[in-house]
Design a protein around this motif. Sequence first.
Motif, PDB file in Angstrom:
ATOM      1  N   GLU A  41       0.814  -1.212   0.000  1.00  0.00           N
ATOM      2  CA  GLU A  41       0.000   0.000   0.000  1.00  0.00           C
ATOM      3  C   GLU A  41       0.854   1.271   0.000  1.00  0.00           C
ATOM      4  OE1 GLU A  41      -2.683  -0.327   3.301  1.00  0.00           O
ATOM      5  OE2 GLU A  41      -3.690  -2.064   2.452  1.00  0.00           O
ATOM      6  N   ARG A  42       2.170   1.120  -0.068  1.00  0.00           N
ATOM      7  CA  ARG A  42       3.055   2.284  -0.066  1.00  0.00           C
ATOM      8  C   ARG A  42       2.876   3.076  -1.353  1.00  0.00           C
ATOM      9  NH1 ARG A  42       9.063   3.412   0.487  1.00  0.00           N
ATOM     10  NH2 ARG A  42       8.911   5.511   1.312  1.00  0.00           N
ATOM     11  N   ASP A  43       2.937   4.384  -1.241  1.00  0.00           N
ATOM     12  CA  ASP A  43       2.795   5.277  -2.392  1.00  0.00           C
ATOM     13  C   ASP A  43       3.841   4.914  -3.444  1.00  0.00           C
ATOM     14  OD1 ASP A  43       2.590   7.364  -4.192  1.00  0.00           O
ATOM     15  OD2 ASP A  43       3.152   8.917  -2.759  1.00  0.00           O
ATOM     16  N   PRO A  44       3.424   4.547  -4.654  1.00  0.00           N
ATOM     17  CA  PRO A  44       4.377   4.171  -5.700  1.00  0.00           C
ATOM     18  C   PRO A  44       5.442   5.236  -5.961  1.00  0.00           C
ATOM     19  CG  PRO A  44       2.156   3.609  -6.384  1.00  0.00           C
ATOM     20  CD  PRO A  44       2.037   4.416  -5.114  1.00  0.00           C
ATOM     21  N   ALA A  45       5.075   6.513  -5.842  1.00  0.00           N
ATOM     22  CA  ALA A  45       6.056   7.584  -6.054  1.00  0.00           C
ATOM     23  C   ALA A  45       7.151   7.531  -4.990  1.00  0.00           C
ATOM     24  CB  ALA A  45       5.368   8.939  -6.038  1.00  0.00           C
ATOM     25  N   ALA A  46       6.779   7.153  -3.764  1.00  0.00           N
ATOM     26  CA  ALA A  46       7.766   7.045  -2.686  1.00  0.00           C
ATOM     27  C   ALA A  46       8.707   5.869  -2.947  1.00  0.00           C
ATOM     28  CB  ALA A  46       7.073   6.882  -1.338  1.00  0.00           C
ATOM     29  N   VAL A  47       8.170   4.783  -3.465  1.00  0.00           N
ATOM     30  CA  VAL A  47       9.014   3.626  -3.799  1.00  0.00           C
ATOM     31  C   VAL A  47       9.970   4.007  -4.929  1.00  0.00           C
ATOM     32  CG1 VAL A  47       9.038   1.249  -4.643  1.00  0.00           C
ATOM     33  CG2 VAL A  47       7.262   1.976  -3.044  1.00  0.00           C
ATOM     34  N   GLU A  48       9.480   4.715  -5.929  1.00  0.00           N
ATOM     35  CA  GLU A  48      10.335   5.169  -7.027  1.00  0.00           C
ATOM     36  C   GLU A  48      11.453   6.068  -6.507  1.00  0.00           C
ATOM     37  OE1 GLU A  48       8.281   6.873 -10.360  1.00  0.00           O
ATOM     38  OE2 GLU A  48       6.769   5.289 -10.340  1.00  0.00           O
ATOM     39  N   ALA A  49      11.127   6.947  -5.578  1.00  0.00           N
ATOM     40  CA  ALA A  49      12.144   7.829  -5.002  1.00  0.00           C
ATOM     41  C   ALA A  49      13.183   7.017  -4.228  1.00  0.00           C
ATOM     42  CB  ALA A  49      11.489   8.867  -4.088  1.00  0.00           C
ATOM     43  N   ASP A  50      12.744   5.989  -3.516  1.00  0.00           N
ATOM     44  CA  ASP A  50      13.677   5.128  -2.786  1.00  0.00           C
ATOM     45  C   ASP A  50      14.652   4.456  -3.741  1.00  0.00           C
ATOM     46  OD1 ASP A  50      12.477   5.767  -0.385  1.00  0.00           O
ATOM     47  OD2 ASP A  50      11.343   3.893  -0.234  1.00  0.00           O
ATOM     48  N   VAL A  51      14.140   3.975  -4.873  1.00  0.00           N
ATOM     49  CA  VAL A  51      15.001   3.337  -5.880  1.00  0.00           C
ATOM     50  C   VAL A  51      15.972   4.367  -6.449  1.00  0.00           C
ATOM     51  CG1 VAL A  51      15.054   2.195  -8.132  1.00  0.00           C
ATOM     52  CG2 VAL A  51      13.352   1.500  -6.422  1.00  0.00           C
ATOM     53  N   ALA A  52      15.460   5.552  -6.805  1.00  0.00           N
ATOM     54  CA  ALA A  52      16.301   6.602  -7.388  1.00  0.00           C
ATOM     55  C   ALA A  52      17.400   7.043  -6.424  1.00  0.00           C
ATOM     56  CB  ALA A  52      15.436   7.796  -7.790  1.00  0.00           C
ATOM     57  N   ASN A  53      17.102   7.040  -5.114  1.00  0.00           N
ATOM     58  CA  ASN A  53      18.081   7.445  -4.100  1.00  0.00           C
ATOM     59  C   ASN A  53      19.034   6.324  -3.713  1.00  0.00           C
ATOM     60  OD1 ASN A  53      17.049  10.050  -3.899  1.00  0.00           O
ATOM     61  ND2 ASN A  53      15.574   9.451  -2.328  1.00  0.00           N
ATOM     62  N   GLY A  54      18.782   5.130  -4.231  1.00  0.00           N
ATOM     63  CA  GLY A  54      19.633   4.001  -3.889  1.00  0.00           C
ATOM     64  C   GLY A  54      19.303   3.365  -2.552  1.00  0.00           C
ATOM     65  N   ASP A  55      18.141   3.706  -1.987  1.00  0.00           N
ATOM     66  CA  ASP A  55      17.740   3.135  -0.701  1.00  0.00           C
ATOM     67  C   ASP A  55      17.253   1.699  -0.833  1.00  0.00           C
ATOM     68  OD1 ASP A  55      18.311   5.557   0.561  1.00  0.00           O
ATOM     69  OD2 ASP A  55      16.272   6.309   0.267  1.00  0.00           O
ATOM     70  N   VAL A  56      16.776   1.343  -2.013  1.00  0.00           N
ATOM     71  CA  VAL A  56      16.280  -0.012  -2.270  1.00  0.00           C
ATOM     72  C   VAL A  56      16.542  -0.307  -3.750  1.00  0.00           C
ATOM     73  CG1 VAL A  56      13.910   0.710  -2.796  1.00  0.00           C
ATOM     74  CG2 VAL A  56      14.317  -1.577  -1.935  1.00  0.00           C
ATOM     75  N   SER A  57      16.870  -1.551  -4.052  1.00  0.00           N
ATOM     76  CA  SER A  57      17.117  -1.922  -5.446  1.00  0.00           C
ATOM     77  C   SER A  57      15.787  -2.093  -6.182  1.00  0.00           C
ATOM     78  CB  SER A  57      17.908  -3.233  -5.515  1.00  0.00           C
ATOM     79  OG  SER A  57      17.111  -4.311  -5.050  1.00  0.00           O
ATOM     80  N   GLU A  58      15.869  -2.094  -7.501  1.00  0.00           N
ATOM     81  CA  GLU A  58      14.657  -2.330  -8.297  1.00  0.00           C
ATOM     82  C   GLU A  58      14.078  -3.705  -7.986  1.00  0.00           C
ATOM     83  OE1 GLU A  58      14.870  -1.484 -12.477  1.00  0.00           O
ATOM     84  OE2 GLU A  58      16.158   0.254 -12.139  1.00  0.00           O
ATOM     85  N   GLU A  59      14.962  -4.694  -7.811  1.00  0.00           N
ATOM     86  CA  GLU A  59      14.509  -6.055  -7.507  1.00  0.00           C
ATOM     87  C   GLU A  59      13.774  -6.094  -6.173  1.00  0.00           C
ATOM     88  OE1 GLU A  59      17.737  -5.272  -8.239  1.00  0.00           O
ATOM     89  OE2 GLU A  59      17.739  -5.937 -10.323  1.00  0.00           O
ATOM     90  N   ALA A  60      14.329  -5.427  -5.153  1.00  0.00           N
ATOM     91  CA  ALA A  60      13.688  -5.411  -3.840  1.00  0.00           C
ATOM     92  C   ALA A  60      12.376  -4.640  -3.880  1.00  0.00           C
ATOM     93  CB  ALA A  60      14.626  -4.811  -2.796  1.00  0.00           C
ATOM     94  N   ALA A  61      12.327  -3.566  -4.676  1.00  0.00           N
ATOM     95  CA  ALA A  61      11.087  -2.801  -4.798  1.00  0.00           C
ATOM     96  C   ALA A  61       9.985  -3.671  -5.393  1.00  0.00           C
ATOM     97  CB  ALA A  61      11.307  -1.554  -5.648  1.00  0.00           C
ATOM     98  N   ALA A  62      10.339  -4.452  -6.389  1.00  0.00           N
ATOM     99  CA  ALA A  62       9.350  -5.343  -7.004  1.00  0.00           C
ATOM    100  C   ALA A  62       8.919  -6.433  -6.024  1.00  0.00           C
ATOM    101  CB  ALA A  62       9.919  -5.964  -8.277  1.00  0.00           C
ATOM    102  N   ARG A  63       9.887  -7.000  -5.333  1.00  0.00           N
ATOM    103  CA  ARG A  63       9.600  -8.102  -4.407  1.00  0.00           C
ATOM    104  C   ARG A  63       8.836  -7.623  -3.170  1.00  0.00           C
ATOM    105  NH1 ARG A  63      14.570  -9.437  -3.499  1.00  0.00           N
ATOM    106  NH2 ARG A  63      14.749  -8.275  -1.575  1.00  0.00           N
ATOM    107  N   GLU A  64       9.297  -6.551  -2.531  1.00  0.00           N
ATOM    108  CA  GLU A  64       8.744  -6.116  -1.253  1.00  0.00           C
ATOM    109  C   GLU A  64       7.516  -5.216  -1.377  1.00  0.00           C
ATOM    110  OE1 GLU A  64       9.866  -7.462   1.509  1.00  0.00           O
ATOM    111  OE2 GLU A  64      11.499  -8.473   0.424  1.00  0.00           O
ATOM    112  N   TYR A  65       7.490  -4.395  -2.431  1.00  0.00           N
ATOM    113  CA  TYR A  65       6.410  -3.426  -2.566  1.00  0.00           C
ATOM    114  C   TYR A  65       5.481  -3.728  -3.716  1.00  0.00           C
ATOM    115  CZ  TYR A  65       9.342  -0.761   0.602  1.00  0.00           C
ATOM    116  OH  TYR A  65      10.076  -0.368   1.680  1.00  0.00           O
ATOM    117  N   GLY A  66       5.796  -4.758  -4.497  1.00  0.00           N
ATOM    118  CA  GLY A  66       4.949  -5.090  -5.633  1.00  0.00           C
ATOM    119  C   GLY A  66       5.043  -4.066  -6.747  1.00  0.00           C
ATOM    120  N   ALA A  67       6.129  -3.282  -6.756  1.00  0.00           N
ATOM    121  CA  ALA A  67       6.296  -2.260  -7.787  1.00  0.00           C
ATOM    122  C   ALA A  67       6.533  -2.932  -9.127  1.00  0.00           C
ATOM    123  CB  ALA A  67       7.475  -1.348  -7.427  1.00  0.00           C
TER     124      ALA A  67
END
Length: 70
Positions: A41-67
Motif C-alpha cells: 500500500e506504499r505510495d508508488p512515487a515514494a518507492v520510485e524515489a527510494d530506488v532513485a536514491n539508492g535506498d532499495v534496489s529495483e529487484e527489492a522494490a518489485a519483491r517487497e512493494y509489488g512495484a
Amino acid sequence: MLNPGRTAERRLLRAARITLRRGDVVRGATSGGGGYGTPAERDPAAVEADVANGDVSEEAAAREYGASSV
C-alpha cells in the motif's frame, strides 16, 4: 541514558557532550527501522524515489512493494 538505574542516572540529549568517568555506563536505544503498514500500500512515487536514491534496489522494490516498473 547515563548511569541507568543508579542515583546518578541522567537522561542525555541527542547531541550532548559529556565527560565520562571510570565506571560510568551509557545506554543508547534506537528504533528497529521496521516501518509500519502494508508494503503493497506504499505510495508508488515514494518507492520510485527510494530506488532513485539508492535506498532499495529495483529487484527489492518489485519483491517487497509489488512495484511493477520503477
